[in-house]
Design a protein around this motif. Structure first.
Motif, PDB file in Angstrom:
ATOM      1  N   TYR A   6      27.198   0.370 -15.180  1.00 17.31           N
ATOM      2  CA  TYR A   6      26.662   1.322 -16.150  1.00 17.31           C
ATOM      3  C   TYR A   6      27.645   1.506 -17.312  1.00 17.31           C
ATOM      4  O   TYR A   6      27.282   1.343 -18.480  1.00 17.31           O
ATOM      5  N   LEU A   7      28.888   1.805 -16.994  1.00 14.47           N
ATOM      6  CA  LEU A   7      29.886   2.047 -18.028  1.00 14.47           C
ATOM      7  C   LEU A   7      30.195   0.775 -18.829  1.00 14.47           C
ATOM      8  O   LEU A   7      30.305   0.826 -20.059  1.00 14.47           O
ATOM      9  N   LEU A   8      30.314  -0.339 -18.148  1.00 16.24           N
ATOM     10  CA  LEU A   8      30.592  -1.603 -18.841  1.00 16.24           C
ATOM     11  C   LEU A   8      29.457  -2.000 -19.788  1.00 16.24           C
ATOM     12  O   LEU A   8      29.708  -2.506 -20.886  1.00 16.24           O
ATOM     13  N   SER A   9      28.216  -1.780 -19.366  1.00 22.86           N
ATOM     14  CA  SER A   9      27.087  -2.142 -20.229  1.00 22.86           C
ATOM     15  C   SER A   9      27.118  -1.347 -21.525  1.00 22.86           C
ATOM     16  O   SER A   9      26.788  -1.872 -22.597  1.00 22.86           O
ATOM     17  N   ILE A  10      27.567  -0.112 -21.462  1.00 25.21           N
ATOM     18  CA  ILE A  10      27.651   0.734 -22.650  1.00 25.21           C
ATOM     19  C   ILE A  10      28.772   0.252 -23.574  1.00 25.21           C
ATOM     20  O   ILE A  10      28.581   0.102 -24.780  1.00 25.21           O
ATOM     21  N   VAL A  11      29.923  -0.019 -22.997  1.00 23.53           N
ATOM     22  CA  VAL A  11      31.053  -0.497 -23.797  1.00 23.53           C
ATOM     23  C   VAL A  11      30.733  -1.855 -24.419  1.00 23.53           C
ATOM     24  O   VAL A  11      30.954  -2.071 -25.615  1.00 23.53           O
ATOM     25  N   ILE A  12      30.200  -2.768 -23.628  1.00 25.00           N
ATOM     26  CA  ILE A  12      29.891  -4.106 -24.129  1.00 25.00           C
ATOM     27  C   ILE A  12      28.807  -4.046 -25.219  1.00 25.00           C
ATOM     28  O   ILE A  12      28.869  -4.776 -26.207  1.00 25.00           O
ATOM     29  N   ALA A  13      27.829  -3.156 -25.059  1.00 25.30           N
ATOM     30  CA  ALA A  13      26.796  -2.996 -26.094  1.00 25.30           C
ATOM     31  C   ALA A  13      27.434  -2.570 -27.412  1.00 25.30           C
ATOM     32  O   ALA A  13      27.071  -3.084 -28.484  1.00 25.30           O
ATOM     33  N   ASN A  14      28.393  -1.654 -27.356  1.00 18.17           N
ATOM     34  CA  ASN A  14      29.089  -1.221 -28.578  1.00 18.17           C
ATOM     35  C   ASN A  14      29.876  -2.370 -29.202  1.00 18.17           C
ATOM     36  O   ASN A  14      29.845  -2.567 -30.416  1.00 18.17           O
ATOM     37  N   VAL A  15      30.585  -3.121 -28.379  1.00 20.90           N
ATOM     38  CA  VAL A  15      31.408  -4.229 -28.881  1.00 20.90           C
ATOM     39  C   VAL A  15      30.527  -5.314 -29.510  1.00 20.90           C
ATOM     40  O   VAL A  15      30.813  -5.796 -30.610  1.00 20.90           O
ATOM     41  N   ILE A  16      29.445  -5.674 -28.832  1.00 22.56           N
ATOM     42  CA  ILE A  16      28.544  -6.716 -29.350  1.00 22.56           C
ATOM     43  C   ILE A  16      27.884  -6.264 -30.652  1.00 22.56           C
ATOM     44  O   ILE A  16      27.763  -7.037 -31.596  1.00 22.56           O
ATOM     45  N   THR A  17      27.493  -5.018 -30.717  1.00 29.13           N
ATOM     46  CA  THR A  17      26.872  -4.496 -31.940  1.00 29.13           C
ATOM     47  C   THR A  17      27.847  -4.556 -33.103  1.00 29.13           C
ATOM     48  O   THR A  17      27.465  -4.904 -34.229  1.00 29.13           O
ATOM     49  N   ALA A  18      29.106  -4.234 -32.836  1.00 30.50           N
ATOM     50  CA  ALA A  18      30.114  -4.268 -33.900  1.00 30.50           C
ATOM     51  C   ALA A  18      30.490  -5.696 -34.291  1.00 30.50           C
ATOM     52  O   ALA A  18      30.795  -5.967 -35.455  1.00 30.50           O
ATOM     53  N   ALA A  19      30.439  -6.620 -33.345  1.00 32.41           N
ATOM     54  CA  ALA A  19      30.922  -7.981 -33.583  1.00 32.41           C
ATOM     55  C   ALA A  19      29.892  -8.906 -34.235  1.00 32.41           C
ATOM     56  O   ALA A  19      30.265  -9.861 -34.906  1.00 32.41           O
ATOM     57  N   PHE A  20      28.613  -8.639 -34.026  1.00 34.66           N
ATOM     58  CA  PHE A  20      27.575  -9.554 -34.504  1.00 34.66           C
ATOM     59  C   PHE A  20      26.597  -8.847 -35.434  1.00 34.66           C
ATOM     60  O   PHE A  20      26.242  -7.693 -35.204  1.00 34.66           O
ATOM     61  N   ALA A  21      26.146  -9.582 -36.427  1.00 36.87           N
ATOM     62  CA  ALA A  21      25.129  -9.054 -37.341  1.00 36.87           C
ATOM     63  C   ALA A  21      23.815  -8.866 -36.582  1.00 36.87           C
ATOM     64  O   ALA A  21      23.542  -9.591 -35.612  1.00 36.87           O
ATOM     65  N   PRO A  22      23.004  -7.915 -36.995  1.00 35.98           N
ATOM     66  CA  PRO A  22      21.707  -7.710 -36.338  1.00 35.98           C
ATOM     67  C   PRO A  22      20.812  -8.953 -36.454  1.00 35.98           C
ATOM     68  O   PRO A  22      20.918  -9.705 -37.420  1.00 35.98           O
ATOM     69  N   MET A  23      19.950  -9.126 -35.459  1.00 39.07           N
ATOM     70  CA  MET A  23      18.961 -10.204 -35.500  1.00 39.07           C
ATOM     71  C   MET A  23      17.811  -9.754 -36.399  1.00 39.07           C
ATOM     72  O   MET A  23      17.428  -8.587 -36.369  1.00 39.07           O
ATOM     73  N   GLN A  24      17.288 -10.670 -37.136  1.00 40.70           N
ATOM     74  CA  GLN A  24      16.087 -10.402 -37.928  1.00 40.70           C
ATOM     75  C   GLN A  24      14.969 -11.206 -37.283  1.00 40.70           C
ATOM     76  O   GLN A  24      14.958 -12.426 -37.342  1.00 40.70           O
ATOM     77  N   LEU A  25      14.060 -10.538 -36.597  1.00 45.25           N
ATOM     78  CA  LEU A  25      12.930 -11.183 -35.931  1.00 45.25           C
ATOM     79  C   LEU A  25      11.667 -10.815 -36.696  1.00 45.25           C
ATOM     80  O   LEU A  25      11.041  -9.793 -36.419  1.00 45.25           O
ATOM     81  N   GLY A  26      11.326 -11.633 -37.668  1.00 45.66           N
ATOM     82  CA  GLY A  26      10.204 -11.287 -38.536  1.00 45.66           C
ATOM     83  C   GLY A  26      10.569 -10.051 -39.325  1.00 45.66           C
ATOM     84  O   GLY A  26      11.607 -10.010 -39.975  1.00 45.66           O
ATOM     85  N   ILE A  27       9.754  -9.011 -39.210  1.00 46.72           N
ATOM     86  CA  ILE A  27      10.059  -7.766 -39.918  1.00 46.72           C
ATOM     87  C   ILE A  27      11.010  -6.869 -39.128  1.00 46.72           C
ATOM     88  O   ILE A  27      11.506  -5.883 -39.644  1.00 46.72           O
ATOM     89  N   PHE A  28      11.274  -7.211 -37.876  1.00 49.10           N
ATOM     90  CA  PHE A  28      12.077  -6.361 -37.001  1.00 49.10           C
ATOM     91  C   PHE A  28      13.570  -6.627 -37.160  1.00 49.10           C
ATOM     92  O   PHE A  28      14.005  -7.760 -37.273  1.00 49.10           O
ATOM     93  N   ILE A  29      14.336  -5.549 -37.117  1.00 43.79           N
ATOM     94  CA  ILE A  29      15.787  -5.606 -37.211  1.00 43.79           C
ATOM     95  C   ILE A  29      16.335  -5.116 -35.870  1.00 43.79           C
ATOM     96  O   ILE A  29      16.042  -3.991 -35.453  1.00 43.79           O
ATOM     97  N   VAL A  30      17.099  -5.964 -35.198  1.00 44.79           N
ATOM     98  CA  VAL A  30      17.578  -5.616 -33.853  1.00 44.79           C
ATOM     99  C   VAL A  30      19.077  -5.874 -33.744  1.00 44.79           C
ATOM    100  O   VAL A  30      19.503  -7.031 -33.779  1.00 44.79           O
ATOM    101  N   PRO A  31      19.884  -4.815 -33.611  1.00 41.94           N
ATOM    102  CA  PRO A  31      21.308  -5.037 -33.349  1.00 41.94           C
ATOM    103  C   PRO A  31      21.489  -5.796 -32.032  1.00 41.94           C
ATOM    104  O   PRO A  31      20.737  -5.590 -31.078  1.00 41.94           O
ATOM    105  N   MET A  32      22.462  -6.676 -32.002  1.00 44.07           N
ATOM    106  CA  MET A  32      22.667  -7.516 -30.821  1.00 44.07           C
ATOM    107  C   MET A  32      22.937  -6.694 -29.548  1.00 44.07           C
ATOM    108  O   MET A  32      22.535  -7.079 -28.465  1.00 44.07           O
ATOM    109  N   GLY A  33      23.593  -5.569 -29.684  1.00 43.47           N
ATOM    110  CA  GLY A  33      23.887  -4.733 -28.526  1.00 43.47           C
ATOM    111  C   GLY A  33      22.659  -4.124 -27.881  1.00 43.47           C
ATOM    112  O   GLY A  33      22.717  -3.649 -26.749  1.00 43.47           O
TER     113      GLY A  33
END
Length: 179
Positions: A6-33
């Motif tokens: 649980y705790l690791l998934s939260i930390v890793i989500a923050n790190v991935i969001t900060a490290a990678f640009a959001p995905m653009q899936l058509g009109i949708f914008i999705v942060p990697m985390g």
């Protein structure tokens, strides 16, 4: 182990969001985390299933503090950190309370509570954190697509998790209806 995931998934989500640009899936914008944020609801449900609702709130508080510290250390603005904390607190509380009250199999409780938690998390974070009233990262025109994109991804993760849990508990003959 559940608490660690649980705790690791939260930390890793923050790190991935900060490290990678959001995905653009058509009109949708999705942060990697976002891929891991959907999993955090599943891990939180597993923690609650083992430790109960009251102790789960202590883990949520710990995760909230940890998430805010990591987010700030990664360079997020105070507005993003605050939006993350507010959306986390509200979505995790909703997930916990819904999970507690449903009298269904564990898989269905995970699915339904995670869908609501994921929607609230997406809605609140995007509006408070990313919209012009927050950090101003996205214009108002992009807000619905950002909310929808995050919600769709989190929902897919919830569905996969619920199916896997249904298979695991179904094979073992357990339906795990506890607090």
């Amino acid at each position: 182990m559940r608490i660690l995931f649980y705790l690791l998934s939260i930390v890793i989500a923050n790190v991935i969001t900060a490290a990678f640009a959001p995905m653009q899936l058509g009109i949708f914008i999705v942060p990697m985390g976002t891929l891991l944020v959907g999993a955090t609801f599943i891990f939180r449900d597993l923690v609650q299933n083992k430790y109960g609702r009251k102790k789960t709130y202590l883990f949520i508080l710990s995760a909230l503090v940890l998430s805010a510290i990591v987010s700030f250390m990664l360079g997020d603005t105070l507005m993003i950190v605050a939006a993350s904390a507010i959306s986390f607190l509200i979505s995790e509380t909703a997930d916990t309370e819904i999970y507690s009250r449903l009298k269904l199999s564990m898989a269905w409780r995970v699915f339904y509570s995670g869908i609501i938690g994921g929607f609230l998390d997406s809605l609140i974070f995007v509006i408070i954190g990313l919209s012009p009233i927050g950090a101003g990262v996205l214009p108002w025109e992009a807000i619905p697509a950002a909310i929808a994109g995050q919600f769709i991804v989190k929902s897919i993760i919830q569905m996969i998790g619920a199916i896997l849990l249904g298979q695991i508990y179904g094979l073992n003959g357990k339906q795990a209806i506890t607090e």
